[in-house]
Design a protein around this motif. Structure first.
Motif, mmCIF file in Angstrom:
data_model
loop_
_atom_site.group_PDB
_atom_site.id
_atom_site.type_symbol
_atom_site.label_atom_id
_atom_site.label_comp_id
_atom_site.label_asym_id
_atom_site.label_seq_id
_atom_site.Cartn_x
_atom_site.Cartn_y
_atom_site.Cartn_z
ATOM 1 N N LEU A 17 10.404 -8.027 1.321
ATOM 2 C CA LEU A 17 9.308 -7.748 2.245
ATOM 3 C C LEU A 17 8.214 -6.944 1.548
ATOM 4 C CD1 LEU A 17 8.517 -8.240 5.201
ATOM 5 C CD2 LEU A 17 9.660 -6.088 5.769
ATOM 6 N N TYR A 18 8.626 -5.958 0.764
ATOM 7 C CA TYR A 18 7.682 -5.144 0.005
ATOM 8 C C TYR A 18 6.848 -6.018 -0.934
ATOM 9 C CZ TYR A 18 5.805 -1.655 -3.177
ATOM 10 O OH TYR A 18 4.942 -0.897 -3.936
ATOM 11 N N VAL A 19 7.509 -6.876 -1.681
ATOM 12 C CA VAL A 19 6.832 -7.750 -2.646
ATOM 13 C C VAL A 19 5.843 -8.675 -1.925
ATOM 14 C CG1 VAL A 19 7.184 -9.653 -4.290
ATOM 15 C CG2 VAL A 19 8.649 -7.622 -4.376
ATOM 16 N N ILE A 47 5.483 -2.088 7.754
ATOM 17 C CA ILE A 47 4.815 -1.920 6.468
ATOM 18 C C ILE A 47 3.672 -0.941 6.683
ATOM 19 C CG2 ILE A 47 3.473 -3.081 4.657
ATOM 20 C CD1 ILE A 47 6.303 -4.128 4.801
ATOM 21 N N GLU A 48 3.482 -0.050 5.741
ATOM 22 C CA GLU A 48 2.346 0.871 5.789
ATOM 23 C C GLU A 48 1.451 0.563 4.598
ATOM 24 O OE1 GLU A 48 0.026 3.709 7.448
ATOM 25 O OE2 GLU A 48 2.065 3.497 8.211
ATOM 26 N N MET A 49 0.190 0.209 4.895
ATOM 27 C CA MET A 49 -0.801 -0.068 3.855
ATOM 28 C C MET A 49 -1.988 0.869 4.088
ATOM 29 S SD MET A 49 -0.647 -4.242 3.585
ATOM 30 C CE MET A 49 -1.429 -4.340 1.972
ATOM 31 N N PRO A 50 -2.348 1.703 3.085
ATOM 32 C CA PRO A 50 -3.388 2.708 3.286
ATOM 33 C C PRO A 50 -4.816 2.151 3.428
ATOM 34 C CG PRO A 50 -2.660 2.743 1.014
ATOM 35 C CD PRO A 50 -1.759 1.793 1.756
ATOM 36 N N LYS A 51 -5.075 0.994 2.847
ATOM 37 C CA LYS A 51 -6.430 0.425 2.900
ATOM 38 C C LYS A 51 -6.502 -0.623 4.011
ATOM 39 C CE LYS A 51 -7.367 1.356 -1.911
ATOM 40 N NZ LYS A 51 -7.669 0.808 -3.232
ATOM 41 N N THR A 52 -7.337 -0.356 4.992
ATOM 42 C CA THR A 52 -7.458 -1.217 6.173
ATOM 43 C C THR A 52 -7.828 -2.647 5.813
ATOM 44 O OG1 THR A 52 -8.077 0.689 7.499
ATOM 45 C CG2 THR A 52 -8.570 -1.464 8.427
#
Length: 78
Positions: A17-19, A47-52
Motif C-alpha cells: 500500500l505504501y509503495v 495514508i497520510e500525504m503532506p502535500k495536498t
C-alpha cells in the motif's frame, strides 16, 4: 492530507500500500487496519500525504483502480 483506502484484498500488505501511494509523492504514514484476533487485513487502511496536490492526484488516479485483485475505493478522510 489523510486518505481512506477501502475494499482492499484481505491479503494486502502495508508495504504494498505504501509503495502504491509513494508513486504519487511523499507518504508520511501508512496504516493497514488489522483484525486483532487473526492479524489479517480488515480491508481498509489510511495514508497520510503532506502535500495536498500529490494526495489529490493519488485519489483521482487510484480511486476505482485494481489493486491486489480488488477494485479499491480511495477518498479523503478529512
Amino acid at each position: 492530507m489523510k486518505i481512506l483506502v477501502r475494499n482492499l484484498a484481505r491479503t494486502s500488505k502495508e508495504k504494498e500500500l505504501y509503495v502504491l501511494f509513494a508513486a504519487f509523492g511523499s507518504v508520511t504514514e501508512c496504516t493497514l487496519v488489522l483484525d486483532k484476533e487473526t492479524g489479517e487485513s480488515k480491508g481498509f487502511g489510511f495514508i497520510e500525504m503532506p502535500k495536498t496536490d500529490e494526495a489529490l492526484a493519488a485519489i483521482k488516479k487510484l480511486n476505482q483502480s485494481e489493486f491486489g485483485k480488488s477494485k479499491i475505493r480511495v477518498k479523503s478522510s478529512e
